[in-house]
Every structure is written in C-alpha cells, then in structure tokens.
Design an enzyme around this catalytic site. Structure first.
Site, PDB file in Angstrom:
ATOM      1  CB  CYS A 110      -0.779  -0.052   1.018  1.00  0.00           C
ATOM      2  SG  CYS A 110      -0.295  -0.126   2.853  1.00  0.00           S
ATOM      3  CG  HIS A 152       8.783   2.521  29.665  1.00  0.00           C
ATOM      4  ND1 HIS A 152       9.625   3.852  29.743  1.00  0.00           N
ATOM      5  CD2 HIS A 152       9.677   1.929  28.601  1.00  0.00           C
ATOM      6  CE1 HIS A 152      10.297   4.070  28.846  1.00  0.00           C
ATOM      7  NE2 HIS A 152      10.592   2.842  28.163  1.00  0.00           N
TER       8      HIS A 152
END
Length: 717
Positions: free
Chosen positions: A31, A639
């Site tokens: 694409c 995190h």
C-alpha cells in the site's frame, strides 16, 4: 523460528530471507507505506531480525499468516526489487487448498444477493484499477490545458493549432486513445489468461492499417462510406474475405475490449484443454488470435459501436419530445455509460448539435452527473481525513482535483466508486437532484464543447441555473457518502483496525529509531551498548502484541464499566503517586495505546515494585523497563520515565534479573528521580497490558493518589 537471520545482501534480499524465503511467500502486495505478505507459515518469520534492518520502520504480524513490514515512502521501490529477485520470478507460491478452503471459496461466490453482479463489478474494477496512475496523469494534463483554454491563452478546440499544442494533445490522448488495449490487458489478466493475447487482439483493430481504411480517399478497393445524418459521423464498410465488415475507430472504447476479453477467455481456456502443455505456448495464442481478431472486427466491435450510436440517437429523440425527462435521464444514465465506454458516441452528438443548432443540450444535464460524481469523491476525501486513511486521501485528492478542474470523472469512477458499491446509490441521488433542477428550471445549453469543470461554468447558459444544479448535485452526493460512509460497518471496523496496526508499527519504528541513536551513542562511549536493544525488544513486543489495542482501548482513561465480561484481575501500582490516564502522557507511543491500555503514575518516590505475581520475561539493563508475564498470560510492561533509555542506567539501581519469579510488591529497581529530572526526562512511570487485544477489557482507575501496591488497573478475561 526456523529461518536464519537476514544476512548480507540488499534490503530486498534481507527482507525475503526474514520472512522465510520465497518458498514461504504466497503473495506480496503493498500500500502507501507497507509491504503486505501472505505467507504459508507465519512462524517462519524472524521478526527481530527484520525490525533491526535499516530501511524497515516496523513490523506488524497479523492473523491468517499475514505479515506487514512498514517501509514508508520507498515501499513501491522495495516491493519492485523483491518481485524482481530471481527466486520471486513466479510472484510467490500458491498455498495448497484444504477441503475447508475449497468450501470457503465456493461460499464466497455467493457473497452478495446477486453473485453475478458482484463478479461484474469486480471485473470492471480490476480491469481499470491498475490504470489509475496514467489516467490521473492524463487528466491533469487535460486540466492544465482546460485552464489555459478558459483564460484565452489557446483555443483548445481550434483546427489550426500549432505543433506545440498538437503535441500536448498527443500527451493525454496517448492514454485515452489506447485505453482499449490497456483495458484488454488488465481484463485478460483478471480472467487468468495471457494478457498480451488480449492486448494484441484489441490492438489489431487499432493499427494504422485498420484505421487507414476509414478514410474516403484511402484508395483501398472494396470500401464504401456513408454519413450518419443524426450523429454526423462517417460509417464505412469493407469487403473482407467476401464478407461485409463495419469499420470503426475504436480509440477510447472500453465496452469493446471488456466484451472481447470475456469471449476470448472462453476460447483461450478451451484451447488449453485441446493442446498438450508442451505446445500450448505456440498454438494457444496463435489460434486465439486467429479466431478472436476476426470475431472482434466483424461482430464484437460493431456491436459496441452500434450500441453507443443507438443511445445517441435515442437521446436526440428524447430531448426533442420530452426535454424535462431528458434532463433527468442524462445524469442518471451517465454513471452506467461511462464504465462501459458507451458515452463516447455522445461526444459526436454534442459536436453535431453545436454545428447544426448552434448549441448543445446534453452537456448541461451531464454536468449534474459529473458534479455528483465529484461530490461523492469529496465525501470519501472527508472520511479519509477523518479516519486517517493516507492512501485513500491521496487517491481522492488527486481524483477530486482532476474532476473539479479538468472535468474528468474516470479517476473518481475507476479509482474509488467502482471499488465501493455503497457509493453508487448515493451518487445517483445527487445525479437525480441535479437533473431535476435542470429540467424544472428549463434546461441548460452551451455553445461550446467543454469539459464540465469549475473552469468552464461561464460557457453554460443560463449560468445561474447551471450553478444551482451542479452545486445541489455535488452537496447531495457528498453529504450522503460522508454521513453514511462508503464502507459497510464491518469494512470500516476492519479498515480502522488495519490503520491502527500500521500506526502502531510506525510509532514503534520511530521509537526504535530514536533508541537506535541512543545505542550508537552508547557504542561510542563503550558503556552499556546492549541496553537499548532490550528496550527495543519491549517496543517490538508491544507492537506485535497490541496490533489492535488502539481501537480496543477507545474510551481510555474512563472508570471501570459496569457489566464487563469475565472475572476481574487487579494490577497494583508499581510506584506511589498520582495516577493519570495514558491520554495525558506526553509520549505518542503510550498515549496512542500502541503498547496497550494502562495508566501513568507521577511518582512520589523512586521505589518501583512488581504490580503482580509472575515471571520477569524482560529486564532492561538500564533499569528503565520491565516485562512481566502472569500465570494466566497477562503481559505487563513497566516503563520508568520517558526516553530514560538515554541515561544508560545512570540513576537506576536494578534489583532483579530476567527469568526470575516475582511476587506483587517485590522491589524491581530504585530510581534517583532527581537524576532523571536533571537529565531532562519526565519521571512518569507507565504500566500497560501489552496483550490488551487478547482480553475482554482493561480498565484503568485514573485520577487518584495511591501508595505502591494499591490496585490501579482491572483486567477482565
């Protein structure tokens, strides 16, 4: 994973090795930014090696052994290079069909209410879709010439144009005149026969030898010509093999090649059953051409032309006897005439009207169709902007520009409308509204042959009636397409999921690129150069495990919803502080939920603990990130801070190692928050469920102050 990591070679070669080699590729398309692989065995992909390649922005595994690789703007070039590799000469290897596959294929044939109608539209669409580029290029050349014509720089219709403008004509006519050959090639390819045979058959009736017989003074014996009184066109008949053959100029015809190839496919496949495989290369094309060129010249070609001329004469009669009906019929017929190429003879009728009557009555109502067509394209463009569909936005923008400024409907029609069957009914309402206005207000005429674009509005009279009609047609189609969508609800959900997956992959690729830079800096200093790779792995896992979480997590930051399915599982706060929603986090990867749903916590201290019992599957040496898998398969990412990988472990005292079992509340790392702030990084600690897409719901509890160990996320299976 059974394949070796991509080794030396070009990017195309490395990608092919990374997906398991050419023998593992069933098909490959692309694409605007991604390579789309359909593989035989998705387990053979070396995703980590592919993610590490320069030129690869990210990877997105999908269900059904489909795999996407995000390349960016260079995707077409990379796709071409892969397809040109010797091992890909066959374009991929077919997947062996199981009984279930065969049954599914049979069921798919009846997917619509009328299967033949579905197949017909697919035949049309696939015959024209590959021509979008050249059609759009030609239409933009016409648009520029139309602007110059409208401004009086050049008379685009003059017979005594200079060689310069004759050459400009050739630039765009090259596409429109030879369109039948191109359509024949694509149609033959669609029907799985040799496309060059289809092109050759159509080209035979477009050669100078054939068209030269149309001239009255050709000097070729056995040719007689007459003039059609209604259309003003010349009709010639030649005696070939003692039989009368009507001669026609097939330039720009579309219906003829579509009909011809449908018949050719029957002949071609029948010949394949007659001749042994070892001689098919010679005799199947030979006999196909020997049969189909005469059939096209004697029968199929004239049928197409006669149909067009018959429609033209019918229009003339209708306008003379029922002008209001005519003004309504024209815009309603054009959406069906143009795909079949049956609108071309009407151009001759328009010119004849101007020559004999001094004006033309067709182009005014035709403008209602054109602007309804452009309005539908505008609706698609607005939806593509709303839903962040880059490829469709580019297609619709070019098609709309070609339409509004060049009066060319083909890019809209072939590039968009025939691909999505919901558009046609909505566009027809716009055609009807514009036609009714033209008819009720007395009709619209023009003294010139003009493309119905914004630039040619002044040539129509009454101008006010024409402007009202085309505006109403445009707005009606645009509104209907925009508010009801050109995709079904199921198609929209799938398209949005694919978009979210691509954006997640691109976001992960961007993070990986930034952290690759950090790795480079660490390599220069020789200090903890492998740490960033651990964080990159976490990002890659997040992109793979959360292909759809961005869509699944719509309504993020909300409180737990009543009636959520499944039994709740609580994740505790890994650090004390203020809980915020991911939407408030100043990091595009986390705020977009590319790494799953969860929460952020503005930490009150640097004491970071495990939020649940489980196994530490990943521990970054820098101490800024940890991955935990619970006993029932919940994958949790902790995190600490934003971009803290760049600190290379300074200020992080890691207390655990990968592979260790931990319990909720076990200390993972002690963080010097002042050091993080001094380095210029936000201290917010993120906790997300990487496999959000695999659970019923992930419910964050934001907007509260908590101690470490307090429940802040509920996961429901």
């Amino acid at each position: 994973m059974n394949t070796p990591a991509p080794g030396p070679g070009t990017l195309a070669e490395q990608i092919l090795r990374g997906v398991g080699g050419a023998e593992n590729v069933e098909s490959l398309t692309h694409c605007a930014t991604r390579l789309r692989f359909q593989l035989h065995d998705g387990e053979k992909v070396d995703q980590a090696a592919l993610d590490a390649l320069d030129g690869v922005m990210g990877t997105v595994p999908q269900s059904g052994d489909r795999f996407q690789i995000v390349i960016g703007g260079a995707v077409a070039n990379v796709h071409s290079k892969i397809m040109n590799l010797p091992s890909m000469s066959g374009g991929g290897t077919s997947r062996p069909q199981s009984d279930a596959d065969v049954k599914a294929a049979v069921r798919a044939r009846g997917r619509g209410r009328f299967a033949w109608l579905d197949n017909f539209f697919e035949y049309l669409s696939d015959s024209f879709r590959p021509l979008m580029g050249v059609l759009l290029g030609a239409s933009l050349i016409i648009a520029i010439a139309s602007v110059l014509d409208a401004l009086g720089v050049v008379d685009f219709r003059a017979e005594d144009k200079s060689a310069t403008w004759v050459f400009v004509d050739a630039m765009w006519r090259s596409v429109l005149y030879f369109l039948p050959i191109m359509v024949a090639y694509n149609a033959a390819k669609k029907l799985k026969i040799d496309p060059w045979v289809g092109a050759a058959v159509m080209a035979a009736v477009m050669t100078p030898n054939f068209t030269g017989m149309l001239a009255k003074d050709s000097g070729i014996p056995g040719i007689t010509c007459t003039t059609n009184a209604t259309l003003g066109t010349q009709e010639c008949v030649a005696r070939v093999f003692g039989l009368p053959m009507q001669l026609n100029d097939y330039g720009g015809q579309v219906f003829v090649p579509l009909l011809m190839v449908a018949v050719l496919a029957l002949v071609y496949k029948g010949l394949q059953r007659v001749f042994p495989e070892n001689v098919q290369l010679v005799f199947v094309p030979f006999f196909s051409m020997l049969i189909m060129i005469p059939v096209t010249a004697f029968l199929i070609g004239p049928l197409g032309i006669w149909a067009g001329n018959g429609l033209g004469e019918g229009m003339s009669w209708l306008n003379g006897n029922a002008p209001i009906v005519f003004a309504i019929v024209i815009p309603l017929l054009y959406p069906f005439l143009v795909p079949l190429g049956l609108h071309w003879p009407l151009n001759a009728l328009m010119l004849q009207n101007i020559s004999t009557l001094g004006y033309d009555f067709i182009q005014g109502p035709m403008g209602a169709w054109n602007f309804a067509c452009f309005g539908a394209t505008a609706g698609v463009l607005l939806l593509s902007i709303r839903h962040r569909e880059k490829e469709m936005r580019q297609t619709a923008t070019g098609a709309l520009a070609a339409g509004l400024f060049g009066g060319i409907s083909e890019p809209s029609l072939y590039g968009i409308h025939l691909r999505f069957k919901r558009i046609y009914p909505r566009m027809l309402v716009g055609c009807l509204v514009g036609g009714v206005i033209v008819g009720v207000l007395g009709g619209v005429n023009t003294e010139a042959f003009a493309f119905t674009s914004l630039l040619t509005i002044p040539v129509f009279s009454p101008t006010g009636v024409y402007v009202i009609a085309i505006t109403a047609a445009f707005v009606t189609s645009m509104a209907l397409v925009y508010f009801s969508d050109y995709r079904t609800p199921e198609e929209r959900a799938q398209a949005n999921a694919e978009r979210d997956a691509a954006e997640a992959a691109e976001a992960a690729g961007a993070v990986g690129a930034a952290e690759a830079a950090a790795r480079g800096e660490a390599a220069v200093t020789g200090d903890r150069e492998t740490v960033a790779a651990d964080d990159r792995e976490l990002v890659a896992v997040g992109a793979a495990g959360a292909v759809a979480p961005a869509a699944a997590a719509a309504g993020a930051d909300a409180a737990p919803t009543a009636g959520s399915a499944g039994e709740g599982f609580a994740l505790a706060a890994p650090v004390a502080g203020r809980v915020i929603g991911l939407g408030e986090v100043e990091d595009p990867v986390f705020s977009s939920r590319a790494l799953g749903e969860g929460v952020g916590i503005e930490p009150a201290d640097g004491h970071v603990v495990a939020p649940a019992d489980g196994e530490l599957v990943t521990v970054a040496d820098t101490g800024h990130a940890f991955g935990i898998r619970t006993a029932d398969g919940i994958e949790v990412l902790i995190h600490v801070g934003i971009d803290t990988v760049q600190m290379r472990g300074e200020g992080f005292d890691v207390r655990v190692e990968a592979g260790r079992k931990v319990s909720a509340g076990d200390l993972l790392v002690e963080v010097d928050l002042d050091a993080v702030r001094a380095a210029g990084h936000p201290t917010v600690t993120l906790m997300t469920v990487l496999n959000t897409a695999d659970v019923a719901s992930v419910e964050p509890h934001a907007g509260q102050d908590v101690a470490a160990g307090a429940p802040v996320v509920t996961v429901r299976r």
